[in-house]
Design a protein around this motif. Sequence first.
Motif, short mmCIF file in Angstrom:
data_model
loop_
_atom_site.label_atom_id
_atom_site.label_comp_id
_atom_site.label_asym_id
_atom_site.label_seq_id
_atom_site.Cartn_x
_atom_site.Cartn_y
_atom_site.Cartn_z
N ASP A 160 0.36 29.31 69.20
CA ASP A 160 0.36 30.36 70.22
C ASP A 160 1.81 30.69 70.60
O ASP A 160 2.76 30.13 70.05
CB ASP A 160 -0.46 29.93 71.45
CG ASP A 160 0.03 28.61 72.06
OD1 ASP A 160 1.19 28.21 71.78
OD2 ASP A 160 -0.73 27.98 72.81
N GLU A 161 1.98 31.60 71.53
CA GLU A 161 3.33 32.04 71.93
C GLU A 161 4.16 30.90 72.51
O GLU A 161 5.37 30.82 72.29
CB GLU A 161 3.22 33.19 72.94
CG GLU A 161 2.67 34.48 72.35
CD GLU A 161 3.52 34.99 71.18
OE1 GLU A 161 4.77 34.88 71.26
OE2 GLU A 161 2.93 35.46 70.19
N LYS A 162 3.52 30.01 73.24
CA LYS A 162 4.22 28.87 73.85
C LYS A 162 4.77 27.95 72.76
O LYS A 162 5.92 27.50 72.85
CB LYS A 162 3.24 28.11 74.75
CG LYS A 162 3.91 27.01 75.55
CD LYS A 162 2.89 26.36 76.50
CE LYS A 162 3.55 25.24 77.29
NZ LYS A 162 2.58 24.59 78.22
N ILE A 163 3.96 27.68 71.75
CA ILE A 163 4.41 26.82 70.64
C ILE A 163 5.52 27.50 69.84
O ILE A 163 6.50 26.87 69.44
CB ILE A 163 3.22 26.45 69.72
CG1 ILE A 163 2.28 25.47 70.44
CG2 ILE A 163 3.70 25.85 68.39
CD1 ILE A 163 1.04 25.11 69.66
N LYS A 177 8.77 27.10 71.75
CA LYS A 177 9.28 25.73 71.68
C LYS A 177 9.95 25.47 70.33
O LYS A 177 11.01 24.86 70.25
CB LYS A 177 8.15 24.73 71.90
CG LYS A 177 7.76 24.54 73.36
CD LYS A 177 6.72 23.43 73.49
CE LYS A 177 6.38 23.17 74.95
NZ LYS A 177 5.38 22.08 75.11
N ARG A 178 9.31 25.94 69.26
CA ARG A 178 9.87 25.74 67.92
C ARG A 178 11.15 26.56 67.74
O ARG A 178 12.11 26.10 67.12
CB ARG A 178 8.82 26.11 66.86
CG ARG A 178 7.64 25.15 66.80
CD ARG A 178 6.69 25.49 65.66
NE ARG A 178 7.35 25.39 64.37
CZ ARG A 178 7.51 24.27 63.68
NH1 ARG A 178 7.08 23.11 64.17
NH2 ARG A 178 8.12 24.29 62.51
N LYS A 179 11.16 27.73 68.31
CA LYS A 179 12.35 28.58 68.21
C LYS A 179 13.53 27.92 68.92
O LYS A 179 14.68 27.95 68.41
CB LYS A 179 12.07 29.95 68.84
CG LYS A 179 13.20 30.95 68.67
CD LYS A 179 12.81 32.30 69.26
CE LYS A 179 13.96 33.29 69.12
NZ LYS A 179 13.60 34.61 69.71
N ASP A 180 13.26 27.31 70.08
CA ASP A 180 14.32 26.64 70.84
C ASP A 180 14.90 25.46 70.05
O ASP A 180 16.07 25.08 70.24
CB ASP A 180 13.77 26.12 72.18
CG ASP A 180 13.40 27.27 73.11
OD1 ASP A 180 13.86 28.41 72.85
OD2 ASP A 180 12.63 27.04 74.07
N LYS A 181 14.10 24.87 69.17
CA LYS A 181 14.55 23.74 68.35
C LYS A 181 15.11 24.19 67.02
O LYS A 181 15.48 23.36 66.18
CB LYS A 181 13.39 22.78 68.11
CG LYS A 181 12.88 22.07 69.36
CD LYS A 181 11.71 21.16 69.03
CE LYS A 181 11.19 20.46 70.27
NZ LYS A 181 10.02 19.56 69.95
N GLY A 182 15.16 25.51 66.80
CA GLY A 182 15.67 26.05 65.54
C GLY A 182 14.71 25.92 64.39
O GLY A 182 15.10 25.89 63.21
N LEU A 183 13.41 25.83 64.72
CA LEU A 183 12.38 25.68 63.70
C LEU A 183 11.61 26.97 63.50
O LEU A 183 11.42 27.76 64.44
CB LEU A 183 11.41 24.55 64.08
CG LEU A 183 12.01 23.14 64.20
CD1 LEU A 183 10.96 22.18 64.75
CD2 LEU A 183 12.53 22.65 62.85
N ALA A 184 11.16 27.19 62.31
CA ALA A 184 10.34 28.37 62.00
C ALA A 184 8.92 28.17 62.48
O ALA A 184 8.45 27.04 62.66
CB ALA A 184 10.37 28.65 60.49
#
Length: 446
Positions: free
Chosen positions: A432-435, A438-445
């Motif tokens: 979802d948008e929340k996940i 969170k992944r974007k903040d960690k530099g993850l796709a």
Amino acid sequence: MNNYNYLYEAEINVLGAIIKDKSLMEECVLREDSFNPEWNNGLILQVLQNAYKRFADRKDPFYIPDMIKHWGEDLNKIGGGIALIDISRSVPESSASMFKHYMGIVNEAHVQRETERAAREIYSGGSLDDMKSQIVRIEEIQARTSDGGELVRISDLIKRHTSVIIKRSQNPGGVTGRKSCSNDLNDLTKGHQDGDFIVVGARPSVGKTAYICNEILASTADGSAALLISGEDGDMNILERMIAAASRLELARMKSGKMTNGDWERYGYAAEIIEGREIFIDDTSAPTVESIRRNVAKLIRKFPKLTLYVDYLQHLRSEKSFGSEREMYKYISYELKQIARDFDIPVVCLAALSRKVDERNDKRPVMSDIRDCGNIESDADVVIFLYRDDYYNADSSRKGLMDLIVAKGRNVGTGTVSMVFDKPCQSLLNIDEKIKQKRKDKGLAS
């Protein structure tokens, strides 16, 4: 009239009906050994079969002068041409309309004889394997006169199809089958459909069993039932995986027994959910596809909305004998497809993939990677591959994601959807948008 004579009458009616109407030979599923060996009616059937083949181009393949001219004194083994004439004259014209009924009587008597013979052999010291092979052979005989599919006029389907469309329209979100654990996959396939054989392939340790546990939790949420054939994992291990997935409780903590109060709360929450589900597990090692069919037949009477899950194909065996494993898996995949069709249920089967996947630069599975699994490539209605980039590349930007690659989708198309795989908790999560954030903040796709 006693049963002994009643059986003889049934055998004569089968033979007489064929003599009167040659087209019934095409419907005859009986063989020479189907008839009581105390009489020569089995031999008479063989004579009629030979005549039907030899004189197929003639109006009456059972014309006595032609048969005498061709076989001569050999006909004396059945009492000569006069025996065929007597049979034809002794049966009423209605014997043709009762043909299937009489075949059923003859076949049931054959089953009874074989059952009694098998019991005698087993009693006199037969092995367990002998007993299994006898049971399979008797079931095959019994199946000869089981009802086959009837021809359907397409105009009759229109009425049924209208009700199907109405039923589809009443499903929120357009999911018309059993829900999978992925919302995106549900959007693509509309759920696992009744009658479909769905194969889920992956390399070892990618997360096949975790995936199937999450699938079962998703499909049974609406009151549907699930049967899991677990040839790899014991029932207690499966239960722990489901509890971990449902509660986001780390599996390792449950395994160690060192659980906090919060862990116990999560455990209780998940246990209460699972306890209310209609989930059944068969953890027999090396289960047979025949035993699976029998278990489905038992459950479907009480739970018509059932989904069969198999973990996994390479653990299955058959009660039949085969010249090679490839032949056996070809038979097993065919039988799983037939279970889906015969009981009108989804069958979701895991399959391990060839090592060739790991030898390529691009590790994403393709259809050719399941060719060693019998005939799955053609039998399956839907083929889904599980792929994790971090399985091969620890520094992947897609770390923690599991891709569900729909490589074959009869009636649904193909595509790829992704989920978050929380491996410690054996849980698959929709993105979802929340996940995503969170992944974007960690530099993850995502």
